[in-house]
Design a protein around this motif. Sequence first.
Motif, PDB file in Angstrom:
ATOM      1  N   GLY A 154       0.368  -1.247   0.355  1.00 37.06           N
ATOM      2  CA  GLY A 154      -0.324  -0.409  -0.089  1.00 37.06           C
ATOM      3  C   GLY A 154       1.141   1.556   0.540  1.00 37.06           C
ATOM      4  O   GLY A 154       0.123   2.110   0.139  1.00 37.06           O
ATOM      5  N   MET A 155       2.094   1.682  -0.381  1.00 29.50           N
ATOM      6  CA  MET A 155       2.911   2.224  -0.145  1.00 29.50           C
ATOM      7  C   MET A 155       3.271   2.954  -1.773  1.00 29.50           C
ATOM      8  O   MET A 155       3.610   2.664  -2.644  1.00 29.50           O
ATOM      9  N   ASP A 156       2.750   4.364  -1.576  1.00 37.09           N
ATOM     10  CA  ASP A 156       2.934   4.786  -2.772  1.00 37.09           C
ATOM     11  C   ASP A 156       3.821   5.687  -2.555  1.00 37.09           C
ATOM     12  O   ASP A 156       3.455   7.217  -1.408  1.00 37.09           O
ATOM     13  N   LEU A 157       4.734   5.847  -2.926  1.00 33.92           N
ATOM     14  CA  LEU A 157       6.048   6.919  -3.190  1.00 33.92           C
ATOM     15  C   LEU A 157       6.721   7.638  -3.525  1.00 33.92           C
ATOM     16  O   LEU A 157       7.839   8.576  -4.292  1.00 33.92           O
ATOM     17  N   GLY A 158       4.969   7.732  -5.062  1.00 34.54           N
ATOM     18  CA  GLY A 158       5.178   8.308  -6.385  1.00 34.54           C
ATOM     19  C   GLY A 158       5.318  10.311  -6.235  1.00 34.54           C
ATOM     20  O   GLY A 158       4.495  11.274  -6.102  1.00 34.54           O
ATOM     21  N   VAL A 159       5.882  10.522  -6.009  1.00 28.43           N
ATOM     22  CA  VAL A 159       6.320  11.902  -5.433  1.00 28.43           C
ATOM     23  C   VAL A 159       7.638  12.844  -6.392  1.00 28.43           C
ATOM     24  O   VAL A 159       7.661  12.281  -7.057  1.00 28.43           O
ATOM     25  N   GLY A 169       9.743  -7.493  -2.397  1.00 31.42           N
ATOM     26  CA  GLY A 169      10.467  -7.134  -1.783  1.00 31.42           C
ATOM     27  C   GLY A 169      10.869  -6.264  -0.963  1.00 31.42           C
ATOM     28  O   GLY A 169      11.633  -5.759  -0.105  1.00 31.42           O
ATOM     29  N   GLU A 170      11.344  -5.489  -1.790  1.00 36.09           N
ATOM     30  CA  GLU A 170      11.846  -4.413  -1.832  1.00 36.09           C
ATOM     31  C   GLU A 170      11.287  -3.121  -2.972  1.00 36.09           C
ATOM     32  O   GLU A 170      11.005  -3.426  -3.676  1.00 36.09           O
ATOM     33  N   ILE A 171      11.442  -1.853  -2.534  1.00 38.55           N
ATOM     34  CA  ILE A 171      10.811  -1.076  -3.346  1.00 38.55           C
ATOM     35  C   ILE A 171      11.996   0.315  -3.443  1.00 38.55           C
ATOM     36  O   ILE A 171      13.026   0.353  -2.117  1.00 38.55           O
ATOM     37  N   SER A 172      12.389   0.360  -4.350  1.00 38.38           N
ATOM     38  CA  SER A 172      13.848   0.848  -5.199  1.00 38.38           C
ATOM     39  C   SER A 172      13.402   2.118  -5.154  1.00 38.38           C
ATOM     40  O   SER A 172      12.457   2.218  -5.958  1.00 38.38           O
ATOM     41  N   GLY A 198       9.716  11.906   2.347  1.00 42.12           N
ATOM     42  CA  GLY A 198       9.645  11.693   4.345  1.00 42.12           C
ATOM     43  C   GLY A 198       8.343  11.497   4.664  1.00 42.12           C
ATOM     44  O   GLY A 198       7.959  10.945   5.359  1.00 42.12           O
ATOM     45  N   THR A 199       7.704  12.451   3.866  1.00 43.96           N
ATOM     46  CA  THR A 199       5.662  12.164   4.326  1.00 43.96           C
ATOM     47  C   THR A 199       5.365  10.801   3.852  1.00 43.96           C
ATOM     48  O   THR A 199       4.923  11.026   5.346  1.00 43.96           O
ATOM     49  N   ARG A 200       5.693  10.538   3.415  1.00 45.70           N
ATOM     50  CA  ARG A 200       5.073   9.549   2.482  1.00 45.70           C
ATOM     51  C   ARG A 200       5.239   8.205   3.122  1.00 45.70           C
ATOM     52  O   ARG A 200       4.423   7.323   3.367  1.00 45.70           O
ATOM     53  N   LEU A 201       6.842   8.101   4.025  1.00 42.88           N
ATOM     54  CA  LEU A 201       7.277   7.378   4.627  1.00 42.88           C
ATOM     55  C   LEU A 201       6.507   7.120   5.918  1.00 42.88           C
ATOM     56  O   LEU A 201       6.992   5.683   6.387  1.00 42.88           O
ATOM     57  N   ARG A 202       6.330   8.280   6.346  1.00 50.07           N
ATOM     58  CA  ARG A 202       6.015   8.240   7.601  1.00 50.07           C
ATOM     59  C   ARG A 202       5.008   7.278   8.227  1.00 50.07           C
ATOM     60  O   ARG A 202       5.053   6.574   9.444  1.00 50.07           O
ATOM     61  N   PRO A 203       3.715   7.376   7.569  1.00 48.75           N
ATOM     62  CA  PRO A 203       3.214   5.751   8.866  1.00 48.75           C
ATOM     63  C   PRO A 203       3.667   4.523   8.616  1.00 48.75           C
ATOM     64  O   PRO A 203       3.085   3.790   9.108  1.00 48.75           O
ATOM     65  N   ALA A 249      10.261  11.682   8.336  1.00 51.30           N
ATOM     66  CA  ALA A 249       9.527  10.341   8.212  1.00 51.30           C
ATOM     67  C   ALA A 249       9.943   9.581   9.835  1.00 51.30           C
ATOM     68  O   ALA A 249       8.180   8.699  10.121  1.00 51.30           O
ATOM     69  N   GLY A 250      10.774  10.256  10.417  1.00 53.45           N
ATOM     70  CA  GLY A 250      10.512   9.220  12.163  1.00 53.45           C
ATOM     71  C   GLY A 250      11.095   7.696  12.020  1.00 53.45           C
ATOM     72  O   GLY A 250      10.404   6.898  12.827  1.00 53.45           O
ATOM     73  N   ILE A 251      11.885   6.873  11.371  1.00 50.75           N
ATOM     74  CA  ILE A 251      12.154   6.172  10.798  1.00 50.75           C
ATOM     75  C   ILE A 251      12.972   5.762  12.087  1.00 50.75           C
ATOM     76  O   ILE A 251      14.197   6.713  11.830  1.00 50.75           O
ATOM     77  N   PRO A 252      12.692   4.823  12.814  1.00 52.28           N
ATOM     78  CA  PRO A 252      14.293   4.971  13.643  1.00 52.28           C
ATOM     79  C   PRO A 252      15.625   4.902  13.251  1.00 52.28           C
ATOM     80  O   PRO A 252      15.476   3.780  11.857  1.00 52.28           O
TER      81      PRO A 252
END
Length: 289
Positions: A154-159, A169-172, A198-203, A249-252
Amino acid sequence: MADQAPLLLATRELALAQARTLARHGRYAQAEAILTEAGRDIEPSVPLLDLLARIHAQQGRLDEADAAWDEAEHLAPGSPEIAECRRRVAMARARRTTRPAWPYAVAVVGVAAVVLGVVSFGEDGSTPPPVVVRTVPVAPAPVRPSPTADVLAGMDLGVPGAVVRRRQGEISVSFSKGLFLDGVRLSRDGRSVLAALGTRLRPYATRISVAVIGHTDDQPVPPGRGYATNTELGTLRAMVVRELLHDRAGIPTGRFTVSTLGAASALEGDRSPARNRTVGLRISPAGQE
């Protein structure tokens, strides 16, 4: 000395990444050697001391673990995580007179295994005594797909400015133009596309891992830039992007890896300096990096 600061930071980060990987595979002696050597040459950081303490705790070396956490606590006073680790070590030390050895090892395994991803028993190698239980046959529970396995679906990284490719198993993610003006200074457009990403990745911040690969051209680094080689430059670029994505994004931080191939990382088909002032990203479900 200021000119050497980026290089020293990169050296410490690389040592920490190498040691963390070795520790996760149970190669504690090698991981400890890397961290100890890094601590001699560079002022130790809280993450470095924390990892060293967890390695000691995993091996049942509680006095050394507490000493490393004590040093980390001086650098980060009031840290609740460090305080909790030291509390558990104190509990485990108080139980040292109990035999067999495994009860007090269990008290610290919750601390060490968080980072190392492994489980050990007593410091003498003993294992808990077997527990006899009676079982009643039951119908197997239905198998539900893990939410982590679907995190990429469900990840939309189209910016704008990002080129997204999906693999098993991966998105490049690559970028349509260079992100940096020169050296390690992000351009306005580069900062903008990374912030949007980063905004798209935050969830998904707690469910993904991100590998950041720094790129450079294949020309020698001019003197006086604060880094001697393309390998150092590529690593620093990857670290700059890691910190921006961590903030946006808040990713650790522990979910990132940084790497580069230096001069060998120049993009195929376009080896121009401007185009290669960039990074590549590989995003995978947490635990599958």
